[in-house]
Design a protein around this motif. Structure first.
Motif, short mmCIF file in Angstrom:
data_model
loop_
_atom_site.label_atom_id
_atom_site.label_comp_id
_atom_site.label_asym_id
_atom_site.label_seq_id
_atom_site.Cartn_x
_atom_site.Cartn_y
_atom_site.Cartn_z
N CYS A 102 0.44 -6.02 -10.96
CA CYS A 102 1.17 -4.77 -10.74
C CYS A 102 2.20 -4.52 -11.84
N ASP A 103 2.49 -3.27 -12.03
CA ASP A 103 3.54 -2.87 -12.95
C ASP A 103 4.88 -3.38 -12.40
N GLY A 161 7.72 -2.42 -12.98
CA GLY A 161 8.74 -1.37 -13.01
C GLY A 161 9.13 -1.03 -14.43
N GLY A 212 8.93 -3.08 -9.41
CA GLY A 212 7.57 -2.77 -8.97
C GLY A 212 6.83 -3.90 -8.28
N ASN A 213 7.19 -5.15 -8.56
CA ASN A 213 6.43 -6.25 -7.98
C ASN A 213 7.30 -7.33 -7.32
#
Length: 198
Positions: free
Chosen positions: A63-64, A66, A128-129
């Motif tokens: 995942c990105d 952020g 984000g993760n």
């Protein structure tokens, strides 16, 4: 993309260790403790927590975290208009500075709510993760505690400690070795060992 397409050496090592632990469980501990009542809770816990742990790991990795993309136009306009000063800019990210954001040198990206660079999941941890990372660490701890409990009970119940101790001690004669092993087994069972050693 912030994450490493291939795992970092740390991530590969962590994955290999977890895979070996599950391989050992599947080939040794699982078959030998399948009908044990004391192992049922740990087996169910391990079985239930494994799939979400792997899912959280993959999401934390892929995942990105952020990422804040470079904003060269906004920087140029802000500097030209006087709204942005030099201390408001992060040159390496070509962006203005944001609260709690930091540039990840390991993965070369500017991350919102940056927590840390984590080579074990091969990604930076940020806005984000972060939830996936916490889920992975929590579920990994649950799985490791279940696995460790099963190993400890297996070793205790099968008497592997007593057998290993008997092999390590060098007795001068076979009769003395037999008496020492009998005493160790009796002490393990709760007796004093004098009736078996005689």
């Amino acid at each position: 993309r912030a994450y490493a397409v291939w795992p970092t050496p740390h991530g590969a090592l962590a994955g290999a260790c977890i895979a070996l632990a599950y391989l050992y469980y599947g080939m040794v501990l699982g078959p030998r403790t399948w009908y044990s009542v004391w192992a049922a809770g740990a087996r169910w816990t391990l079985g239930i927590a494994t799939l979400p742990m792997v899912a959280c790991f993959l999401l934390a990795w892929r995942c990105d975290p952020g990422m804040i993309p470079p904003q060269p136009e906004a920087v140029v306009v802000g500097v030209a208009s006087g709204e942005l000063r030099a201390e408001d800019l992060l040159a390496v990210a070509v962006s203005r500075k944001f609260a709690r954001a930091k540039y990840s040198r390991m993965f070369s990206c500017y991350v919102a709510r940056f927590d840390h660079d984590c080579p074990w999941i091969s990604n930076a941890v940020g806005a984000g993760n972060h939830a996936y990372f916490v889920g992975f660490v929590t579920l990994c701890t649950v799985c490791l505690v279940s696995w460790d409990y099963t190993c400890a009970r297996f070793i205790f119940e099968t008497g592997m400690i007593v057998a290993a101790a008997a092999r390590c001690v060098q007795f001068p004669s076979a009769r003395l070795a037999q008496a020492g092993l009998a005493a160790a087994v009796a002490m393990h069972a709760g007796g004093n060992g004098t009736d078996l050693a005689a």
